[in-house]
Motif scaffolding. Structure first.
Motif, mmCIF file in Angstrom:
data_model
loop_
_atom_site.group_PDB
_atom_site.id
_atom_site.type_symbol
_atom_site.label_atom_id
_atom_site.label_comp_id
_atom_site.label_asym_id
_atom_site.label_seq_id
_atom_site.Cartn_x
_atom_site.Cartn_y
_atom_site.Cartn_z
ATOM 1 N N PRO B 118 -8.264 -24.718 -9.872
ATOM 2 C CA PRO B 118 -8.512 -23.334 -9.429
ATOM 3 C C PRO B 118 -7.399 -22.794 -8.548
ATOM 4 O O PRO B 118 -7.117 -21.597 -8.554
ATOM 5 C CB PRO B 118 -9.841 -23.416 -8.663
ATOM 6 C CG PRO B 118 -10.109 -24.852 -8.433
ATOM 7 C CD PRO B 118 -9.334 -25.627 -9.423
ATOM 8 N N PHE B 119 -6.754 -23.676 -7.792
ATOM 9 C CA PHE B 119 -5.642 -23.219 -6.947
ATOM 10 C C PHE B 119 -4.485 -22.741 -7.824
ATOM 11 O O PHE B 119 -3.872 -21.697 -7.566
ATOM 12 C CB PHE B 119 -5.186 -24.347 -6.025
ATOM 13 C CG PHE B 119 -4.015 -23.988 -5.156
ATOM 14 C CD1 PHE B 119 -2.724 -24.378 -5.496
ATOM 15 C CD2 PHE B 119 -4.192 -23.220 -4.013
ATOM 16 C CE1 PHE B 119 -1.638 -24.015 -4.699
ATOM 17 C CE2 PHE B 119 -3.114 -22.866 -3.220
ATOM 18 C CZ PHE B 119 -1.834 -23.258 -3.561
ATOM 19 N N LEU B 120 -4.166 -23.508 -8.879
ATOM 20 C CA LEU B 120 -3.075 -23.117 -9.760
ATOM 21 C C LEU B 120 -3.397 -21.790 -10.445
ATOM 22 O O LEU B 120 -2.504 -20.948 -10.654
ATOM 23 C CB LEU B 120 -2.827 -24.207 -10.800
ATOM 24 C CG LEU B 120 -2.308 -25.547 -10.237
ATOM 25 C CD1 LEU B 120 -2.129 -26.575 -11.356
ATOM 26 C CD2 LEU B 120 -0.983 -25.357 -9.497
ATOM 27 N N LYS B 121 -4.670 -21.593 -10.746
ATOM 28 C CA LYS B 121 -5.072 -20.319 -11.354
ATOM 29 C C LYS B 121 -4.830 -19.169 -10.382
ATOM 30 O O LYS B 121 -4.355 -18.092 -10.774
ATOM 31 C CB LYS B 121 -6.556 -20.411 -11.710
ATOM 32 C CG LYS B 121 -6.997 -19.459 -12.761
ATOM 33 C CD LYS B 121 -8.301 -19.872 -13.415
ATOM 34 C CE LYS B 121 -8.732 -18.642 -14.241
ATOM 35 N NZ LYS B 121 -10.101 -18.315 -14.168
ATOM 36 N N ALA B 122 -5.136 -19.418 -9.104
ATOM 37 C CA ALA B 122 -4.888 -18.384 -8.100
ATOM 38 C C ALA B 122 -3.394 -18.099 -7.999
ATOM 39 O O ALA B 122 -2.973 -16.937 -7.859
ATOM 40 C CB ALA B 122 -5.452 -18.821 -6.747
ATOM 41 N N CYS B 123 -2.570 -19.137 -8.088
ATOM 42 C CA CYS B 123 -1.116 -18.936 -8.045
ATOM 43 C C CYS B 123 -0.650 -18.138 -9.255
ATOM 44 O O CYS B 123 0.261 -17.311 -9.151
ATOM 45 C CB CYS B 123 -0.394 -20.290 -8.025
ATOM 46 S SG CYS B 123 -0.611 -21.201 -6.491
ATOM 47 N N ASP B 124 -1.268 -18.414 -10.414
ATOM 48 C CA ASP B 124 -0.934 -17.628 -11.616
ATOM 49 C C ASP B 124 -1.155 -16.148 -11.343
ATOM 50 O O ASP B 124 -0.343 -15.287 -11.736
ATOM 51 C CB ASP B 124 -1.815 -18.029 -12.805
ATOM 52 C CG ASP B 124 -1.436 -19.391 -13.372
ATOM 53 O OD1 ASP B 124 -2.274 -20.006 -14.071
ATOM 54 O OD2 ASP B 124 -0.296 -19.850 -13.103
ATOM 55 N N GLY B 125 -2.275 -15.857 -10.696
ATOM 56 C CA GLY B 125 -2.615 -14.464 -10.385
ATOM 57 C C GLY B 125 -1.570 -13.834 -9.491
ATOM 58 O O GLY B 125 -1.172 -12.685 -9.693
ATOM 59 N N VAL B 126 -1.133 -14.584 -8.469
ATOM 60 C CA VAL B 126 -0.110 -14.042 -7.559
ATOM 61 C C VAL B 126 1.195 -13.808 -8.318
ATOM 62 O O VAL B 126 1.823 -12.750 -8.203
ATOM 63 C CB VAL B 126 0.122 -15.013 -6.381
ATOM 64 C CG1 VAL B 126 1.327 -14.598 -5.548
ATOM 65 C CG2 VAL B 126 -1.120 -15.087 -5.499
ATOM 66 N N THR B 127 1.574 -14.791 -9.101
ATOM 67 C CA THR B 127 2.848 -14.672 -9.832
ATOM 68 C C THR B 127 2.847 -13.461 -10.753
ATOM 69 O O THR B 127 3.814 -12.695 -10.810
ATOM 70 C CB THR B 127 3.097 -15.943 -10.669
ATOM 71 O OG1 THR B 127 2.873 -17.093 -9.854
ATOM 72 C CG2 THR B 127 4.513 -15.991 -11.208
ATOM 73 N N ALA B 128 1.730 -13.302 -11.467
ATOM 74 C CA ALA B 128 1.649 -12.185 -12.419
ATOM 75 C C ALA B 128 1.689 -10.840 -11.714
ATOM 76 O O ALA B 128 2.125 -9.834 -12.290
ATOM 77 C CB ALA B 128 0.362 -12.313 -13.239
ATOM 78 N N ALA B 129 1.238 -10.801 -10.462
ATOM 79 C CA ALA B 129 1.133 -9.523 -9.745
ATOM 80 C C ALA B 129 2.449 -9.114 -9.091
ATOM 81 O O ALA B 129 2.583 -7.975 -8.645
ATOM 82 C CB ALA B 129 0.038 -9.606 -8.683
ATOM 83 N N ILE B 130 3.433 -10.043 -9.040
ATOM 84 C CA ILE B 130 4.698 -9.688 -8.377
ATOM 85 C C ILE B 130 5.432 -8.710 -9.267
ATOM 86 O O ILE B 130 5.746 -9.004 -10.425
ATOM 87 C CB ILE B 130 5.566 -10.930 -8.119
ATOM 88 C CG1 ILE B 130 4.838 -11.914 -7.197
ATOM 89 C CG2 ILE B 130 6.903 -10.522 -7.489
ATOM 90 C CD1 ILE B 130 5.560 -13.255 -7.012
ATOM 91 N N LYS B 131 5.718 -7.526 -8.736
ATOM 92 C CA LYS B 131 6.344 -6.469 -9.528
ATOM 93 C C LYS B 131 7.761 -6.216 -9.022
ATOM 94 O O LYS B 131 8.058 -6.398 -7.849
ATOM 95 C CB LYS B 131 5.534 -5.167 -9.406
ATOM 96 C CG LYS B 131 4.202 -5.226 -10.123
ATOM 97 C CD LYS B 131 4.388 -5.142 -11.652
ATOM 98 C CE LYS B 131 3.062 -5.132 -12.370
ATOM 99 N NZ LYS B 131 2.606 -6.483 -12.738
ATOM 100 N N PHE B 317 -2.565 -16.134 2.693
ATOM 101 C CA PHE B 317 -1.191 -16.606 2.508
ATOM 102 C C PHE B 317 -0.384 -15.570 1.735
ATOM 103 O O PHE B 317 0.771 -15.252 2.080
ATOM 104 C CB PHE B 317 -1.224 -17.946 1.763
ATOM 105 C CG PHE B 317 0.020 -18.756 1.949
ATOM 106 C CD1 PHE B 317 1.009 -18.751 0.991
ATOM 107 C CD2 PHE B 317 0.209 -19.520 3.096
ATOM 108 C CE1 PHE B 317 2.180 -19.497 1.173
ATOM 109 C CE2 PHE B 317 1.350 -20.261 3.287
ATOM 110 C CZ PHE B 317 2.342 -20.255 2.316
ATOM 111 N N ARG B 318 -1.006 -15.053 0.685
ATOM 112 C CA ARG B 318 -0.335 -14.028 -0.118
ATOM 113 C C ARG B 318 -0.005 -12.809 0.750
ATOM 114 O O ARG B 318 1.095 -12.251 0.676
ATOM 115 C CB ARG B 318 -1.266 -13.630 -1.264
ATOM 116 C CG ARG B 318 -0.718 -12.567 -2.196
ATOM 117 C CD ARG B 318 -1.839 -11.870 -2.920
ATOM 118 N NE ARG B 318 -2.653 -11.094 -1.996
ATOM 119 C CZ ARG B 318 -3.802 -10.522 -2.320
ATOM 120 N NH1 ARG B 318 -4.296 -10.649 -3.530
ATOM 121 N NH2 ARG B 318 -4.482 -9.824 -1.438
#
Lengths: 503, 447
Positions: B118-131, B317-318
């Motif tokens: 689940p942590f890696l999934k949360a990181c995926d979300g952060v990565t995808a949101a970086i514009k 953290f984000r």
């Protein structure tokens, strides 16, 4: 076993460390001269004396049985015998430990505090009961190493070193030496000779102390704190632009460390300082007599000299010469004629308190008040486990004070009018159930009922006029609630000035 | 005479580590066991004065602090020695008496590995949101996308990784107020006493409140188990007119916790005396099936709270690193770093923190022969658990050293001769120096 029976038993027992009787009381010798100018009125009668000694030495009032037995006793030496028994009793050791636990660790706060106040108090009680001299007790407290679990004496160091070395040193000067050095933390003391460098030099003795933090199973919330020392490291570097380098340790008066164990050496220096013994003697005098020879007791300074310097010097010399024997000091003070005086101060100037020509009335402290009401109304008898009563007492007193008044702990054992309203609230809201006692009174023979009521609450017999008023009121009882008039009388007595003051 | 038995004979305090008196009192007791003549007699005299005891304490503190300093300088070596023996070839074999501890560590590492997904999934979300295509955003995206950086973040956010396990939950609820006394048994003591007794009082109060509804329990599967009974009783208490008896899900969750707690509670009860007072209160709770069920429910609530915390942990953290637009897109927080290189430097430090721990454990993993232990000590997802284990174990060893200060002094300076202790001949010079030093300290401390 009920606390009533327990109380009777501990009074009857005389453990090995019964207090020695001084051959001649130095206080009497001093006041013989001092009272030549302003003469005291008279001595306290038996009821006043018994109640005062009980409250001062054990933190509670006598039971009705105790009061009656004492008042009927014709032995001329009964007061001496009473004082010997009380000073040697376990109740006295427990009360002394309670007073000093609050003085050192402040009052109980809700929730986890990081240190163990109950084991600290139990340890103090054990040391006092064993007759450990005060300088050795103080050294053990100031130099203790270990955790809150494996060394009860370490809890003082854990509490204050967890804040800072400065907090530790401030508390030490205030409680052990009666000096307010804290002002000098931020600037040179405005009223005394202490400078900021004095404060930090003193506090730097604690710079090598370390607080340890032990977890289990990764549970930070369940961590146990401890304190240890290392034999290396610099002094404190104050968070102040005036200080750019560590301040080397320097005790008051200029002594620098002679060993690598700064905190342990600090403990010895504190206890060897003449002010240490003076402060303890003065504080004990204050606790028993209601006013310090230096008053307030935590304010020794050039601007606040002692009212009776020779007396303080003589008592201090005697205390030190007899190996810092606490019980001996206590017994000397309560065995003096000055202690035995009546509190009737009619005709004296208000300022004559400092001449000790009458006993100073001391409003009951919250601790004494809870104990006294619990004893009078029978509430204390429900506690088979003393711990549960201690817990309830601390919770209630903290609730009343924390919620109602933002006081520091010293006020909760001090004699201030503002506490009285809160104590009334304590009684009204939490200790109002006197059914246990009233049901006993209803069963008591008619001609003894008023006597027992007065003995239980005020420790004396009623006067003839009081008896008439009470009997008239009891005569208004209805069949539905025969205890109602007794309840009224009980509340009237518990709310009286006489009950609320240790006179 | 063996060291441990000599020290015990001298101090006559069984289980001393459980409750110390002050050190000065211990030294005075020790003085009575020393010979009265010669340099030993001089040492005995030292114990009787303030300055003498200070000098002796100095010697003890030096012995202790040098030992604890060695622990701090080489934590891995002490950790290794605690868990393993070493053969001539340098291979490590687990000590039998540490089996339970190692199994506990393995369970914790497995739990943290399991929480990684689940942590890696949360990181995926952060990565995808970086514009954005600026240097900051490109480099941030590269890091947040990198497995090594994600594992380093996972190590850093050990609160996320750490799902409270049964031992920790029990410790938090009850165990933190249980400490071994001089009789070797567990007792309710210490600074957490009042909090734990509050929990006991809370549970007892709830049981008393639920008791009147016992005769309204429905017949059925859940009413047979204590967990089911308390859940059903609560439903009745909440809505006596029309209680909702559907507790399947709650029952499953609660029985899972109860299953995990059962061996811990059994062990604890076996070590709690049936004495009056607080010990009895806790023992009564732990032997009351419905009381235990309510305790397990408190544990379950803590697990739920920790799971909820995870969402917040990554979010915080984000938010520390990024500005969040209304549409949820992320740009590197203005002013957070002076330059993309500064940002990269901080991110590299996160990786270094984790790698330093893994390098330390590589000393162990490269020398154990058991494949499961190799995997354990090389676990990147479990690195935070390994680190906690290292700190707790070494702190525990240091505490043992500190507690045994006087014993160390005895072993170092004294030897038994007949019924008394005498100073070892090779220590005579040191003791004479201590006597001289005490004189100097006395002169220096004179008012």
């Amino acid at each position: 076993m009920t606390r009533l029976c327990l109380a009777a038993l501990v009074l009857a027992a005389l453990p090995a460390s019964a207090a020695p009787r001084p051959p001649a009381n130095p206080i009497d010798g001093y006041f013989k001269k001092a009272w030549a100018k302003v003469k005291p009125k008279r001595y306290a009668d038996d009821a006043e004396f018994l109640r005062r000694a009980r409250l001062d030495l054990t933190g509670t009032i006598p039971t009705a049985d105790e009061a009656e037995a004492f008042l009927r006793d014709k032995d001329a030496k009964k007061r001496d015998r009473l004082l010997d028994e009380l000073v040697a009793s376990r109740e006295h050791a427990a009360y002394w430990a309670q007073l000093w636990t609050v003085a050192l660790l402040d009052w109980y706060q809700y929730g986890y505090e990081g240190y163990d106040r109950i084991e600290f108090r139990d340890w103090l009680e054990k040391k006092y009961a064993e007759g450990t001299p005060w300088n050795r007790i103080a050294q053990a407290i100031l130099s203790a190493q270990g955790t809150a679990v494996n060394n009860p004496a370490a809890n003082f160091a854990i509490k204050y070193l967890s804040e800072s070395p400065e907090a530790f040193s401030t508390r030490v000067t205030k409680t052990f030496m009666g000096i307010r050095l804290s002002c000098a933390q931020c600037h040179d003391h405005p009223f005394d000779s202490w400078k900021q460098t004095d404060f930090y030099g003193f506090a730097s003795f604690l710079a090598r102390a370390q607080v340890t933090y032990k977890t289990r199973h990764g549970d930070g919330e369940g961590a146990i704190l401890g304190v240890t020392d290392v034999p290396y490291g610099d002094g404190l570097t104050p968070n102040d632009p005036d200080f750019t380098a560590p301040v080397p340790p320097k005790f008051l008066g200029g002594k620098t460390p002679a060993t690598n164990l700064w905190r342990q050496e600090f403990a010895v220096l504190v206890t060897k300082d003449p002010q240490f013994a003076r402060a303890f003697v003065n504080r004990t005098w204050t606790q028993l007599m209601g006013r310090g020879i230096v008053h307030p007791p935590e304010n020794f300074s050039s601007k606040n000299p002692p009212s009776h310097p020779e007396l303080l010097d003589a008592l201090t010399e005697d205390f030190v010469a007899h190996g810092y024997d606490i019980k001996r000091l206590v017994r000397t003070i309560v065995g003096s004629k000055a202690y035995e005086l009546t509190s009737d101060n009619a005709g004296f100037d208000p300022g004559s308190e400092k001449d000790f020509v009458f006993a100073i009335g001391k409003p009951l402290s919250p601790f004494q008040y809870y104990n006294a009401v619990s004893r009078a109304n029978g509430h204390e008898r429900q506690f088979d486990d003393p711990y549960l009563m201690i817990r309830e007492r601390e919770d209630l007193i903290t609730y009343v004070f924390v919620d109602s008044l933002d006081t520091d702990a010293s006020a909760r054992h001090a004699f201030t009018d503002s506490t009285q309203n809160l104590l009334t609230k304590l009684s009204r809201d939490y200790l109002s159930d006197c059914d246990v006692f009233l049901n006993e009174l209803v069963e008591t023979a008619d001609d003894r009922r008023i006597d027992r009521l007065y003995l239980a609450v005020l420790g004396r017999y009623p006067t003839a006029a009081e008896k008439r008023i009470c009997e008239n009121h009891i005569g208004t009882a209805s069949e539905d609630d025969p205890t109602a008039p007794l309840r009224d009388l009980f509340y009237a007595l518990v709310n009286s000035h006489e009950f609320n003051v240790n006179h | 005479m063996r060291f441990a038995s000599m020290a015990a004979w001298v101090l006559l305090t069984a289980g001393r580590a459980a409750a110390q008196d002050d050190l000065d009192t211990d030294l005075e007791k020790l003085a009575t066991k020393l010979a009265k003549d010669g340099v030993t007699g001089q040492l005995a005299e030292l114990f009787k004065s303030d300055e003498g005891r200070l000098v002796v304490r100095e010697a003890i503190t030096t012995l202790v602090s040098r030992a604890t300093d060695r622990h701090d300088r080489d934590m891995t070596a002490y950790y290794e020695r605690h868990f393993f023996t070493e053969d001539a070839a340098g291979n490590l074999t687990p000590r039998p008496e540490r089996k339970a501890e190692l199994e506990g560590l393995a369970r914790e590492v497995a739990r943290r590995t399991g929480n990684l997904a689940p942590f890696l999934k949360a990181c995926d979300g952060v990565t995808a949101a970086i514009k954005g295509d600026g240097d900051f955003e490109n480099r941030a995206r590269a890091y947040w996308n990198s497995p090594d950086f994600r594992l380093a973040l996972y190590f850093r956010l050990d609160g996320y990784a750490r799902e409270p396990h049964p031992e920790m939950l029990f410790h938090r609820l009850i165990g933190r107020a249980l400490h071994r006394g001089t009789d070797g048994k567990l007792h309710v003591r210490g600074p957490h006493r009042d909090e734990v007794l509050s929990i006991e009082a809370q549970i007892r109060g709830e049981l008393e409140g639920l008791a009147p509804f016992e005769d309204r329990l429905p017949k059925g599967k859940h009413a047979a188990s204590p967990e089911g009974r308390v859940l059903l009783l609560r439903r009745i208490a909440e809505n006596p007119e029309d209680p909702d008896f559907n507790v399947d899900e709650a029952h499953a969750a609660l029985t899972a916790v109860a299953r995990d707690f059962a061996p811990i509670i059994a062990r604890t009860v076996a070590e709690l005396p049936d004495a009056a007072g607080n010990d009895r209160r806790i023992r009564s709770l732990l032997t009351d099936p419905q009381g235990v069920a309510l305790l397990c429910d408190l544990a379950r609530q803590t697990i739920d709270e920790r799971r909820a915390y995870r969402e917040i942990a990554v979010e915080n953290f984000r938010n520390d690193h990024f500005d969040v637009a209304e549409d949820g897109s992320l740009t590197v927080k203005a002013g957070r770093w002076e330059s993309p290189d500064a940002m990269a430097g901080e991110f590299d430090n996160y990786k270094n923190e984790m790698n330093n721990v893994l390098i330390a454990f590589e000393e162990i993993s490269s020398r154990v022969l058991d494949a499961s232990l190799v995997e354990l000590f090389e676990s990147k997802p479990g690195a935070s658990a390994l680190y906690e284990s290292l700190i707790e174990t070494v702190e525990g060893l240091k505490e043992q050293v500190r507690d045994a200060g006087v014993e160390r002094f005895i072993q170092s300076y004294l030897v038994k001769k007949g019924d008394v202790l005498i100073v070892r001949p090779e220590r005579a010079g040191r003791v004479e120096a201590m006597v001289k030093r005490a004189g100097e300290v006395k002169a220096a401390m004179k008012p």
